[in-house]
Design a protein around this motif. Structure first.
Motif: not given
Length: 326
Positions: A61-64, A130-133, A152-153, A186-187
């Motif tokens: 994963l890409t943090g945080p 990682t979800s950005s929103g 990455c939403r 991301i779904l």
């Protein structure tokens, strides 16, 4: 003096035992960073462990990140669970359990170590977003040419598209056409009918939080290339193929489905499935299923756990090589 020494020794032993128990909540070499629901702060892309008491699953994963079960394959240990991070993600296997032992089965060629097979060109990471929103959608997003980058939403379909059940006729969240590319998305929890492909297409770095009717469906003939994907918790199939096609899928993590790929039942057209460097776990039936004696499937350099039969039904050829159990 003797009693005082006994108290000191007892205190030291208690402290040592406490430290040993705490250490089991993160793997050796990892830095504990958060409890479930808290923020785990690190920079860059890293191997992240999730679990406790010596039992862990892993994702790159890409943090945080927010320490959450939705980012990882399923794990049976109870709450509270913890996240911890190791080195860069490229050197770590994406999932493993430090308590599981190696075994062999008919769908595997050798026993497993805790590291992923890399002979197919790298480790197994699955999706790394990682979800950005979040973005709510009320109609299918059509990708008809070029590249659609989701940033990455997390995309959350409304009930207008379906409810994510096994009810037939739900709409997809995304429709990829004519060799176009969908990547970095991301779904969300309402998986509706996932992603549809018409006339070929590409899917890269995509995660299904909760697979609905199917994760993806090939609706018309073409070549579909799927890489760096992760999908969890589907009632039936991960992939459905409804037309003569070639599907190449690599670097995937798929957990808790009935089947990994299914050719539309009762059809006899030829499909070709090449799956490489996938981690497939907890399939209620098996990996590949077809009723066509013309179809071909191959699974290579992959990791399997509770995956059922490799090949179900009729196939011209259905083989596996370089696969391990973990």
């Amino acid at each position: 003096m003797t009693n005082f020494r006994k108290v000191l020794i007892g205190a030291a032993l208690f402290a040592a035992a406490g430290a040993a128990n705490a250490a089991t909540d993160y793997p050796s070499g990892y830095t504990k960073c958060a409890k479930e629901g808290e923020t785990c702060s690190f920079s860059g892309s890293r191997s992240v462990a999730y679990g406790k008491s010596g039992s862990f699953v892993y994702a790159t994963l890409t943090g945080p990140i927010t320490c959450s079960a939705s980012l990882f394959p399923s794990i049976s240990v109870g709450n509270p669970r913890y996240c911890s991070y190791g080195g860069t993600g490229s050197s770590s296997s994406s999932t493993s359990s430090s308590t599981s032992s190696s075994s062999t089965s008919s769908s595997s060629t050798s026993s497993s170590s805790s590291s992923s097979s890399s002979s197919g060109g790298g480790g197994i990471t699955g999706a790394t977003c990682t979800s950005s929103g979040s973005t709510s959608i009320t109609a299918t997003i059509r990708v008809t040419s070029g590249t659609y980058d989701g940033g990455c939403r997390t995309y959350n379909p409304s009930g207008a598209l379906g409810d994510g059940s096994q009810e037939e006729g739900q709409d997809p969240a995304f429709r990829v056409e004519n060799g176009a590319t969908l990547r970095n998305a991301i779904l969300g929890n309402n998986g509706v009918d996932g992603v549809h492909f018409y006339n070929g297409g590409n899917l890269q770095n995509f995660r299904w939080t909760n697979v609905g009717e199917d994760a993806y469906t090939v609706k018309s003939s073409g070549t579909v290339n799927i890489s760096g994907v992760t999908g969890f918790n589907g009632e039936d199939k991960f992939g459905q193929i409804n037309a003569a096609s070639t599907v190449n899928i690599s670097n995937c993590i798929v957990d808790n489905m009935a089947k990994f790929v299914r050719q539309n039942g009762g059809t006899t057209f030829k499909i070709t499935i090449n799956a490489d460097r996938c981690q497939i776990s907890n399939m209620k039936e098996g990996v590949f299923r077809s009723d066509s004696s013309s179809s071909v499937a191959r699974l290579t350099n992959s990791r399997l756990r509770n995956s059922g039969s490799l090949c179900i039904g009729s196939w011209s050829s259905c083989t596996g090589s370089g696969n391990t159990n973990y």
